[in-house]
Design a protein around this motif. Structure first.
Motif, PDB file in Angstrom:
ATOM      1  N   UNK A 176      -2.460   7.685  22.230  1.00 25.55           N
ATOM      2  CA  UNK A 176      -3.507   6.669  22.124  1.00 25.55           C
ATOM      3  C   UNK A 176      -3.102   5.516  21.223  1.00 25.55           C
ATOM      4  N   UNK A 177      -2.033   5.692  20.459  1.00 29.36           N
ATOM      5  CA  UNK A 177      -1.537   4.588  19.634  1.00 29.36           C
ATOM      6  C   UNK A 177      -0.994   3.468  20.513  1.00 29.36           C
ATOM      7  N   UNK A 178      -0.499   3.824  21.709  1.00 33.54           N
ATOM      8  CA  UNK A 178       0.183   2.846  22.557  1.00 33.54           C
ATOM      9  C   UNK A 178      -0.589   2.428  23.796  1.00 33.54           C
ATOM     10  N   UNK A 179      -1.659   3.169  24.168  1.00 32.42           N
ATOM     11  CA  UNK A 179      -2.437   2.804  25.364  1.00 32.42           C
ATOM     12  C   UNK A 179      -3.911   2.836  25.035  1.00 32.42           C
ATOM     13  N   UNK A 180      -4.753   2.294  25.938  1.00 32.14           N
ATOM     14  CA  UNK A 180      -6.191   2.207  25.689  1.00 32.14           C
ATOM     15  C   UNK A 180      -6.809   3.588  25.569  1.00 32.14           C
ATOM     16  N   UNK A 181      -7.904   3.672  24.816  1.00 30.91           N
ATOM     17  CA  UNK A 181      -8.560   4.949  24.603  1.00 30.91           C
ATOM     18  C   UNK A 181      -9.057   5.585  25.883  1.00 30.91           C
ATOM     19  N   UNK A 182      -9.631   4.779  26.780  1.00 33.20           N
ATOM     20  CA  UNK A 182     -10.156   5.311  28.041  1.00 33.20           C
ATOM     21  C   UNK A 182      -9.037   5.869  28.902  1.00 33.20           C
ATOM     22  N   UNK A 183      -7.938   5.119  28.989  1.00 34.92           N
ATOM     23  CA  UNK A 183      -6.809   5.586  29.791  1.00 34.92           C
ATOM     24  C   UNK A 183      -6.172   6.806  29.143  1.00 34.92           C
ATOM     25  N   UNK A 184      -6.097   6.814  27.822  1.00 33.70           N
ATOM     26  CA  UNK A 184      -5.515   7.964  27.126  1.00 33.70           C
ATOM     27  C   UNK A 184      -6.344   9.222  27.375  1.00 33.70           C
ATOM     28  N   UNK A 185      -7.665   9.077  27.377  1.00 27.99           N
ATOM     29  CA  UNK A 185      -8.531  10.219  27.644  1.00 27.99           C
ATOM     30  C   UNK A 185      -8.335  10.733  29.055  1.00 27.99           C
ATOM     31  N   UNK A 186      -8.200   9.809  30.014  1.00 23.51           N
ATOM     32  CA  UNK A 186      -7.973  10.214  31.398  1.00 23.51           C
ATOM     33  C   UNK A 186      -6.642  10.949  31.546  1.00 23.51           C
ATOM     34  N   UNK A 187      -5.609  10.442  30.873  1.00 25.04           N
ATOM     35  CA  UNK A 187      -4.308  11.106  30.932  1.00 25.04           C
ATOM     36  C   UNK A 187      -4.345  12.454  30.226  1.00 25.04           C
ATOM     37  N   UNK A 188      -5.062  12.510  29.098  1.00 31.27           N
ATOM     38  CA  UNK A 188      -5.225  13.784  28.409  1.00 31.27           C
ATOM     39  C   UNK A 188      -5.910  14.792  29.321  1.00 31.27           C
ATOM     40  N   UNK A 189      -6.984  14.344  29.982  1.00 28.47           N
ATOM     41  CA  UNK A 189      -7.705  15.234  30.885  1.00 28.47           C
ATOM     42  C   UNK A 189      -6.804  15.709  32.014  1.00 28.47           C
ATOM     43  N   UNK A 190      -6.003  14.801  32.544  1.00 26.43           N
ATOM     44  CA  UNK A 190      -5.114  15.153  33.646  1.00 26.43           C
ATOM     45  C   UNK A 190      -4.055  16.153  33.191  1.00 26.43           C
ATOM     46  N   UNK A 191      -3.436  15.890  32.051  1.00 22.34           N
ATOM     47  CA  UNK A 191      -2.359  16.749  31.584  1.00 22.34           C
ATOM     48  C   UNK A 191      -2.898  18.101  31.118  1.00 22.34           C
ATOM     49  N   UNK A 192      -4.080  18.087  30.487  1.00 22.36           N
ATOM     50  CA  UNK A 192      -4.639  19.337  29.981  1.00 22.36           C
ATOM     51  C   UNK A 192      -4.983  20.322  31.081  1.00 22.36           C
ATOM     52  N   UNK A 193      -5.287  19.813  32.282  1.00 18.05           N
ATOM     53  CA  UNK A 193      -5.607  20.722  33.389  1.00 18.05           C
ATOM     54  C   UNK A 193      -4.405  20.919  34.305  1.00 18.05           C
ATOM     55  N   UNK A 194      -3.224  20.519  33.851  1.00 19.21           N
ATOM     56  CA  UNK A 194      -2.027  20.726  34.663  1.00 19.21           C
ATOM     57  C   UNK A 194      -1.833  22.192  35.062  1.00 19.21           C
ATOM     58  N   UNK A 195      -2.142  23.160  34.168  1.00 17.92           N
ATOM     59  CA  UNK A 195      -2.027  24.554  34.607  1.00 17.92           C
ATOM     60  C   UNK A 195      -2.887  24.854  35.824  1.00 17.92           C
TER      61      UNK A 195
ATOM     62  N   UNK B  24     -20.718   3.495  26.132  1.00 17.74           N
ATOM     63  CA  UNK B  24     -21.064   2.769  27.356  1.00 17.74           C
ATOM     64  C   UNK B  24     -19.905   2.685  28.340  1.00 17.74           C
ATOM     65  N   UNK B  25     -18.675   2.684  27.837  1.00 21.21           N
ATOM     66  CA  UNK B  25     -17.520   2.558  28.722  1.00 21.21           C
ATOM     67  C   UNK B  25     -17.415   3.750  29.665  1.00 21.21           C
ATOM     68  N   UNK B  26     -18.043   4.872  29.337  1.00 17.84           N
ATOM     69  CA  UNK B  26     -17.995   6.052  30.194  1.00 17.84           C
ATOM     70  C   UNK B  26     -18.780   5.864  31.493  1.00 17.84           C
ATOM     71  N   UNK B  27     -19.492   4.769  31.595  1.00 15.83           N
ATOM     72  CA  UNK B  27     -20.146   4.473  32.874  1.00 15.83           C
ATOM     73  C   UNK B  27     -19.111   4.266  33.985  1.00 15.83           C
ATOM     74  N   UNK B  28     -17.915   3.869  33.611  1.00  8.11           N
ATOM     75  CA  UNK B  28     -16.839   3.763  34.597  1.00  8.11           C
ATOM     76  C   UNK B  28     -16.592   5.122  35.237  1.00  8.11           C
ATOM     77  N   UNK B  29     -16.461   6.148  34.413  1.00  7.99           N
ATOM     78  CA  UNK B  29     -16.240   7.508  34.916  1.00  7.99           C
ATOM     79  C   UNK B  29     -17.400   7.959  35.781  1.00  7.99           C
ATOM     80  N   UNK B  30     -18.620   7.664  35.356  1.00  8.86           N
ATOM     81  CA  UNK B  30     -19.794   8.098  36.106  1.00  8.86           C
ATOM     82  C   UNK B  30     -19.860   7.436  37.475  1.00  8.86           C
ATOM     83  N   UNK B  31     -19.483   6.172  37.556  1.00  8.07           N
ATOM     84  CA  UNK B  31     -19.503   5.485  38.849  1.00  8.07           C
ATOM     85  C   UNK B  31     -18.502   6.101  39.815  1.00  8.07           C
ATOM     86  N   UNK B  32     -17.304   6.398  39.326  1.00  5.04           N
ATOM     87  CA  UNK B  32     -16.298   7.008  40.202  1.00  5.04           C
ATOM     88  C   UNK B  32     -16.670   8.446  40.560  1.00  5.04           C
TER      89      UNK B  32
END
Length: 422
Positions: free
Chosen positions: A58-77, A153-161
């Motif tokens: 998250x130091x190098x990318x946006x918080x929203x994108x970092x959370x999405x990548x974290x979510x993706x990688x965390x469920x890789x198993x 409020x930015x989580x409305x993006x996730x809710x819309x998708x």
């Protein structure tokens, strides 16, 4: 001193995974029960590697994108296990039921157990802070109160998708097939979701422990070490997924347990462990918005990327170009999973997740287990949809802002300015 402690923790996580890697690389044959233990431990150990690396990223990318990548990688198993079953179904029809079972089970566990778990851990942490003589906490983003977890409020993006994915998900049970065109739609939706998040502004994260040590590295070193941790964790998961899945099925056969139920619930619970550990750590630090936001992003990932990848894995394994056929039971499970996702969407559409919401999702999930009959699954599907309509009617004022935030930067900023103080 802090750097030494961080290196030690990373070393312990790698040491836990080492036996699984040795067994896999050496081709050693072990009993199914031992496979579950050895390879399951490797899967769980990756949770810490992934959490540390994803937070530091998250130091190098946006918080929203970092959370999405974290979510993706965390469920890789979970992805690895389910895509393994899907690939196997291409040349072994018996594996088709496991692919569908694992996918629906993981989706329902995420909402039915994961979301309430985060809320209850966050509420417990909040109560503990109130009872403490010191108001200081390791990390607190102000998203947790005594009654609810607040999403930004930015989580409305996730809710819309998620709303778009939910609508499309109801089409799949009607066709009784996961086909190539489902992959096109769902993978396209996931790509659009990631692109949309990449446009969000970057802000400095609050890091603690190992993540802080990694985040404070010089830029060049950090951008080398963090991806290396990601790749190492991914390699461990990919090496452990197949024997872990086989061990679960083999253990169930020896114990006389219904293998469909075993793969539907026990396998996802084990493979979701990395993510659940990560979000519980967030919730305990009173970062409830990050914890729930990660699970919300995971739901989108699973409902788009995972489901959309199943037909591709099936085809790669030698399956028919017409797609993976869903039998009656699998169709009912998919319908029930879609209905649960719709209720979850309506519960969060106002950006608040209360004790009542958590209890509702948990109760509806747990009440299904004593009644595995077809009629009961269909009844629960109707109950989820009815509850979603009722909750959606109460939160109807929040539906339009979700789509305005997701698809229009100007509207998003206007909505954020009008966002009431909770």
């Amino acid at each position: 001193m802090r750097a030494t402690g961080s290196i030690t923790k990373i070393g312990i996580a790698l040491a836990v995974a080492l036996p699984a890697m040795v067994v896999r690389i050496a081709g050693i044959s072990i009993a199914p029960e031992l496979e579950v233990l050895v390879f399951g431990a490797a899967v769980v150990s990756t949770a810490f590697l992934l959490a540390w690396a994803a937070e530091a990223a998250q130091v190098d990318i946006s918080g929203s994108l970092a959370t999405a990548l974290l979510a993706l990688i965390a469920v890789l198993p979970e992805y690895a296990v389910d895509l393994y079953f899907s690939y196997s179904a291409g040349h072994d029809p018996k594996s088709a039921q496991y692919a569908a079972a694992n996918m629906t089970g993981s989706n329902r566990l995420l909402i039915g157990i994961g979301w309430p778990l985060v809320a209850f851990v966050a509420f417990a942490a909040w109560k503990r802070r109130q009872a403490s003589d010191s108001a200081a906490v390791a990390s607190d983003d102000g998203s947790v109160t005594a009654s609810h977890v607040q999403l930004p409020a930015v989580r409305r993006i996730d809710l819309a998708f998620l709303a778009i994915a939910c609508v499309y998900a109801f089409v799949i049970p009607l066709t009784h097939t996961l086909a190539w065109y489902d992959s096109v739609v769902l993978l396209g939706l996931f790509a659009l979701y990631i692109w949309r998040l990449s446009r969000e502004e970057h802000s400095e994260p609050e890091l603690v422990g190992v993540s802080a040590t990694l985040g404070n590295l010089p830029t060049r070193q950090r951008r080398a070490v963090v991806p290396l941790l990601f790749l190492t964790a991914a390699a461990i998961v990919l090496a452990a997924a197949e024997p872990f899945a086989n061990g679960l099925v083999g253990s169930g056969a020896r114990l006389g347990v219904d293998q469909f139920l075993l793969v539907q619930w026990l396998a996802p619970l084990a493979s979701e462990a990395p993510e659940l550990i990560v979000v519980c750590l967030f919730a305990w630090r009173l970062r409830g918005g990050d914890a729930l936001g990660t699970l919300l992003s995971s739901k989108i990932n699973q409902w788009t990327l995972l489901v959309g990848s199943i037909p591709i894995a099936y085809l790669a394994g030698g399956g028919s170009g017409h797609g993976l056929h869903l039998d009656g039971r699998q169709t009912e499970e998919f319908l029930l999973t879609s209905a649960q996702a719709l209720l979850a969407l309506m519960v969060l559409i106002d950006l608040r997740f209360s004790r009542r919401d958590a209890t509702l999702l948990l109760a509806l999930f747990l009440l299904q287990f004593p009644f595995p009959e077809t009629s009961v699954r269909l009844a629960f599907s109707v109950a989820y949809v009815a509850a979603a309509i009722w909750v959606g009617a109460r939160h109807r004022h929040a539906i339009r802002p979700a789509f305005a935030t997701a698809f229009s930067r100007g509207e998003r900023d206007a909505v954020a300015r009008r966002e009431p103080v909770r």
